[in-house]
Design an enzyme around this catalytic site. Structure first.
Site, short mmCIF file in Angstrom:
data_model
loop_
_atom_site.label_atom_id
_atom_site.label_comp_id
_atom_site.label_asym_id
_atom_site.label_seq_id
_atom_site.Cartn_x
_atom_site.Cartn_y
_atom_site.Cartn_z
N LYS A 148 11.25 53.76 11.10
CA LYS A 148 10.15 53.17 11.86
C LYS A 148 9.82 51.76 11.40
O LYS A 148 9.49 50.89 12.21
CB LYS A 148 8.91 54.07 11.77
CG LYS A 148 9.06 55.37 12.54
CD LYS A 148 7.75 56.14 12.60
CE LYS A 148 7.91 57.39 13.47
NZ LYS A 148 6.63 58.14 13.60
N LYS A 162 17.14 62.11 19.95
CA LYS A 162 16.27 63.25 20.24
C LYS A 162 15.42 62.99 21.49
O LYS A 162 15.06 61.85 21.78
CB LYS A 162 15.33 63.51 19.06
CG LYS A 162 15.95 64.25 17.90
CD LYS A 162 14.93 64.52 16.81
CE LYS A 162 13.90 65.53 17.25
NZ LYS A 162 12.95 65.88 16.16
N LYS A 197 8.68 61.77 23.59
CA LYS A 197 7.59 61.40 24.49
C LYS A 197 7.56 59.90 24.74
O LYS A 197 7.06 59.44 25.76
CB LYS A 197 6.25 61.82 23.88
CG LYS A 197 6.10 63.29 23.61
CD LYS A 197 4.80 63.56 22.84
CE LYS A 197 4.71 65.01 22.39
NZ LYS A 197 3.50 65.25 21.57
#
Length: 332
Positions: A115, A196, A199
């Site tokens: 991240k 993956k 959202k």
């Protein structure tokens, strides 16, 4: 030895609707544990603020997450559902554990590295996220932590910190073990199957949400990335068709080998995709019906998490009191 059920603890951040990966890889497996274990499912809203949140939206999303948990089969009469921020003890224990955690270890955590490489605006909460996660688990002396393979490193950190505290101050914490389901543990994007399902994917067709209607599910599965071949197989070099086969097997509960055999004679992808979509529609229909029934019943949802807090706060109090004595704090 005390005859008790093993404690399972896990949760998902309140960051919007659950998607198929959350359901097949987590919630659908969780509801199968209710009779076998003492299950604590929490909404980690303190973790959610490691990235900026709109306060009103976070409050709504937290309550909505409770509704989704219940809709996915987590019966509050058979398990404990609570909100992280309602319990005094998570952040207190996290601070104590942080004083035992080498900073370099946190910098090596995969999630932080990934991240931080993508975002220049990184806050210290993201770095310390694994310590709060450790506190979440150790506060209740959880025996098992349902998790994905990508989170195994975080659970290993929890184990290391528990062992370090026990060695430093004497036996205090249960050493938790990761509980990783082989089937459905990693559902991938329908458009970029190397990654993956998420959202946050900018392509709305890459992700199936538990509230998608039958037409939307059919559309997304029909448009899912495959390859130029036509056989149905699980092969690392064919991530698209492997992902769809994994989804089918996870949704039906059959082994991957059985799924491969079932579709061995299929000559094209179209009928296979149709079966995948039909299975998902049937699987999600009762979830959607339950969700529609309870999602706006705030009084009921509040009662669930209030009862959950009343159940776990005494456990947290007992753990914190013991930890405070061990580290040398005066009794309150």
């Amino acid at each position: 030895m005390e005859d008790r059920k093993k404690v399972v603890l896990t949760g998902m951040q309140p960051t919007g609707l659950l998607h198929l990966g959350n359901f097949l890889g987590a919630a659908n497996n969780w509801q199968k544990m209710l009779d076998r274990y003492a299950c604590y499912f929490f909404i980690p809203n303190q973790h959610a603020i490691t990235v900026p949140q709109v306060p009103a939206n976070l409050r709504d999303a937290t309550l909505n997450c409770v509704a989704q948990y219940i809709a996915c089969g987590l019966d509050p009469e058979r398990c404990t559902i609570f909100v992280q921020s309602h319990i005094i003890g998570h952040t207190e224990l996290a601070w104590i554990l942080s004083c035992l955690t080498p900073l370099g270890l946190l910098y090596r955590m995969h999630q932080f590295k990934d991240k931080s490489a993508k975002n220049e605006n990184i806050y210290s909460g993201l770095l310390y996220y694994p310590i709060l996660m450790a506190a979440d688990i150790l506060l209740y002396n959880a025996d098992l932590v349902p998790t994905g393979e990508d989170q195994r490193q975080h659970v290993e950190l929890v184990r290391d910190l528990a062992e370090k505290f026990n060695t430093t101050y004497s036996e205090t914490f249960t050493i938790p073990a990761p509980l990783i389901e082989k089937t459905g543990a990693r559902i991938m994007s329908l458009k970029s199957p190397e990654h993956k399902m998420s959202k946050s994917d900018p392509d709305s067709n890459a992700t199936i949400y538990i509230t998608d209607d039958s037409k939307m599910i059919q559309k997304k599965i029909a448009a899912a990335v495959t390859d130029s071949e036509s056989s149905i197989s699980a092969d690392p070099t064919r991530p698209g068709i492997t992902n769809l086969l994994n989804i089918y097997c996870s949704a039906t509960g059959i082994a991957l080998a059985e799924g491969k055999e079932k579709f061995r004679t299929y000559a094209t992808y179209a009928p296979f995709k149709k079966e995948v979509a039909e299975v998902l529609i049937g699987l999600l229909e009762p979830v959607q019906e339950k969700y529609r029934t309870i999602k706006d019943d705030k009084k009921y949802l509040q009662s669930v998490i209030q009862r959950g807090a009343e159940t776990v706060q005494p456990i947290a109090n007992k753990t914190i009191a013991k930890v405070y004595r061990k580290v040398g704090f005066l009794d309150r």
